[in-house]
Design a protein around this motif. Structure first.
Motif, short mmCIF file in Angstrom:
data_model
loop_
_atom_site.label_atom_id
_atom_site.label_comp_id
_atom_site.label_asym_id
_atom_site.label_seq_id
_atom_site.Cartn_x
_atom_site.Cartn_y
_atom_site.Cartn_z
N ASP A 1 0.88 -1.17 0.00
CA ASP A 1 0.00 0.00 0.00
C ASP A 1 0.92 1.23 0.00
O ASP A 1 1.36 1.69 1.04
CB ASP A 1 -0.90 -0.02 1.24
N TRP A 2 1.23 1.74 -1.19
CA TRP A 2 2.20 2.82 -1.33
C TRP A 2 1.73 4.10 -0.67
O TRP A 2 2.55 4.90 -0.20
CB TRP A 2 2.54 3.04 -2.80
N GLY A 3 0.43 4.33 -0.60
CA GLY A 3 -0.09 5.52 0.07
C GLY A 3 0.22 5.52 1.55
O GLY A 3 0.69 6.52 2.10
N ARG A 4 -0.01 4.40 2.22
CA ARG A 4 0.30 4.28 3.65
C ARG A 4 1.80 4.38 3.89
O ARG A 4 2.25 5.01 4.85
CB ARG A 4 -0.22 2.95 4.21
N ARG A 5 2.57 3.77 3.01
CA ARG A 5 4.03 3.81 3.15
C ARG A 5 4.54 5.25 3.01
O ARG A 5 5.37 5.71 3.78
CB ARG A 5 4.68 2.90 2.12
N GLU A 6 4.01 5.97 2.02
CA GLU A 6 4.43 7.36 1.80
C GLU A 6 3.99 8.26 2.97
O GLU A 6 4.74 9.14 3.39
CB GLU A 6 3.85 7.87 0.48
N THR A 7 2.80 8.02 3.51
CA THR A 7 2.33 8.79 4.67
C THR A 7 3.26 8.59 5.85
O THR A 7 3.64 9.56 6.53
CB THR A 7 0.89 8.38 5.04
N PHE A 8 3.64 7.34 6.12
CA PHE A 8 4.57 7.05 7.23
C PHE A 8 5.90 7.75 6.99
O PHE A 8 6.45 8.41 7.89
CB PHE A 8 4.78 5.55 7.37
N LYS A 9 6.42 7.64 5.79
CA LYS A 9 7.71 8.26 5.44
C LYS A 9 7.66 9.76 5.70
O LYS A 9 8.55 10.33 6.33
CB LYS A 9 8.02 7.99 3.97
N LEU A 10 6.60 10.43 5.25
CA LEU A 10 6.48 11.88 5.44
C LEU A 10 6.33 12.24 6.91
O LEU A 10 6.90 13.25 7.37
CB LEU A 10 5.32 12.43 4.62
N GLN A 11 5.59 11.44 7.67
CA GLN A 11 5.46 11.71 9.11
C GLN A 11 6.82 11.65 9.79
O GLN A 11 7.12 12.47 10.65
CB GLN A 11 4.50 10.72 9.76
N VAL A 12 7.63 10.67 9.42
CA VAL A 12 8.96 10.54 10.03
C VAL A 12 9.82 11.74 9.63
O VAL A 12 10.45 12.38 10.48
CB VAL A 12 9.64 9.22 9.62
N LEU A 13 9.87 12.05 8.33
CA LEU A 13 10.72 13.14 7.86
C LEU A 13 10.31 14.49 8.42
O LEU A 13 11.15 15.38 8.61
CB LEU A 13 10.71 13.20 6.33
N GLU A 14 9.02 14.67 8.73
CA GLU A 14 8.53 15.95 9.24
C GLU A 14 8.56 16.02 10.77
O GLU A 14 8.24 17.06 11.35
CB GLU A 14 7.11 16.19 8.73
N SER A 15 8.96 14.95 11.43
CA SER A 15 9.04 14.93 12.89
C SER A 15 10.31 15.64 13.35
O SER A 15 11.42 15.26 12.96
CB SER A 15 9.04 13.48 13.38
N GLY A 16 10.13 16.65 14.17
CA GLY A 16 11.29 17.38 14.69
C GLY A 16 12.18 17.89 13.57
O GLY A 16 11.71 18.51 12.62
N GLN A 17 13.46 17.58 13.65
CA GLN A 17 14.43 18.02 12.66
C GLN A 17 15.01 16.84 11.88
O GLN A 17 16.14 16.91 11.40
CB GLN A 17 15.54 18.81 13.33
N VAL A 18 14.23 15.79 11.71
CA VAL A 18 14.73 14.58 11.05
C VAL A 18 15.23 14.89 9.65
O VAL A 18 16.33 14.51 9.27
CB VAL A 18 13.65 13.47 11.03
N ARG A 19 14.43 15.59 8.86
CA ARG A 19 14.83 15.88 7.47
C ARG A 19 16.14 16.67 7.43
O ARG A 19 17.05 16.33 6.66
CB ARG A 19 13.72 16.67 6.76
N GLU A 20 16.28 17.68 8.27
CA GLU A 20 17.50 18.49 8.29
C GLU A 20 18.71 17.67 8.71
O GLU A 20 19.80 17.78 8.12
CB GLU A 20 17.34 19.70 9.22
N TYR A 21 18.55 16.83 9.75
CA TYR A 21 19.65 15.99 10.21
C TYR A 21 20.06 14.97 9.14
O TYR A 21 21.24 14.70 8.97
CB TYR A 21 19.32 15.28 11.51
N LEU A 22 19.08 14.41 8.44
CA LEU A 22 19.42 13.47 7.38
C LEU A 22 20.17 14.16 6.24
O LEU A 22 21.12 13.59 5.69
CB LEU A 22 18.16 12.79 6.83
N HIS A 23 19.78 15.40 5.92
CA HIS A 23 20.52 16.15 4.88
C HIS A 23 21.97 16.34 5.30
O HIS A 23 22.89 16.17 4.50
CB HIS A 23 19.87 17.51 4.61
N ARG A 24 22.20 16.68 6.56
CA ARG A 24 23.57 16.86 7.05
C ARG A 24 24.34 15.55 7.10
O ARG A 24 25.51 15.49 6.75
CB ARG A 24 23.56 17.49 8.45
N LEU A 25 23.67 14.50 7.56
CA LEU A 25 24.30 13.20 7.73
C LEU A 25 24.65 12.54 6.41
O LEU A 25 25.73 11.97 6.23
CB LEU A 25 23.38 12.28 8.52
#
Length: 113
Positions: free
Chosen positions: A87-111
């Motif tokens: 179910d790609w919709g559910r998978r994408e929703t989970f992915k976006l929730q993780v990336l938008e939590s706190g500073q996850v996206r920014e830290y992953l860009h740095r890492l």
């Protein structure tokens, strides 16, 4: 299932690719704590590579041992629909929730730069 909190733990190698390991706390009582692995994608974003259930009790098993039997790959079963397809919709929703939590996206860009 919804993401309650997530934070980047470290950079790891998974199947020959450098990934960011993200500890995720969810509201799913069967999988409250999981590790999500993200790699760089070609569009300046991140791909969700895999999700691992983390049943280790850090009070008694305090060292980070990836060979521990408490770590179980659950990517397929978490996002499988009734037809046993992803179910790609559910998978994408989970992915976006993780990336938008706190500073996850920014830290992953740095890492993963």
């Amino acid at each position: 299932m919804n993401v309650i909190e997530a934070h980047v733990r470290r950079s790891v190698e998974r199947d020959g690719a450098t990934c960011g390991e993200v500890e995720v706390h969810t509201d799913d009582p069967q999988c409250e704590n999981v590790l999500a692995y993200f790699s760089n994608s070609g569009d300046n974003e991140f791909d969700l590579v895999s999700i691992v259930r983390n049943d280790a009790d850090f009070l008694t098993d305090w060292f980070d041992n990836s060979m521990h039997t408490a770590f179980e790959e659950i990517s397929m079963q978490w996002f499988e629909n009734r037809n046993t397809k992803t179910d790609w919709g559910r998978r994408e929703t989970f992915k976006l929730q993780v990336l938008e939590s706190g500073q996850v996206r920014e830290y992953l860009h740095r890492l993963l730069g």
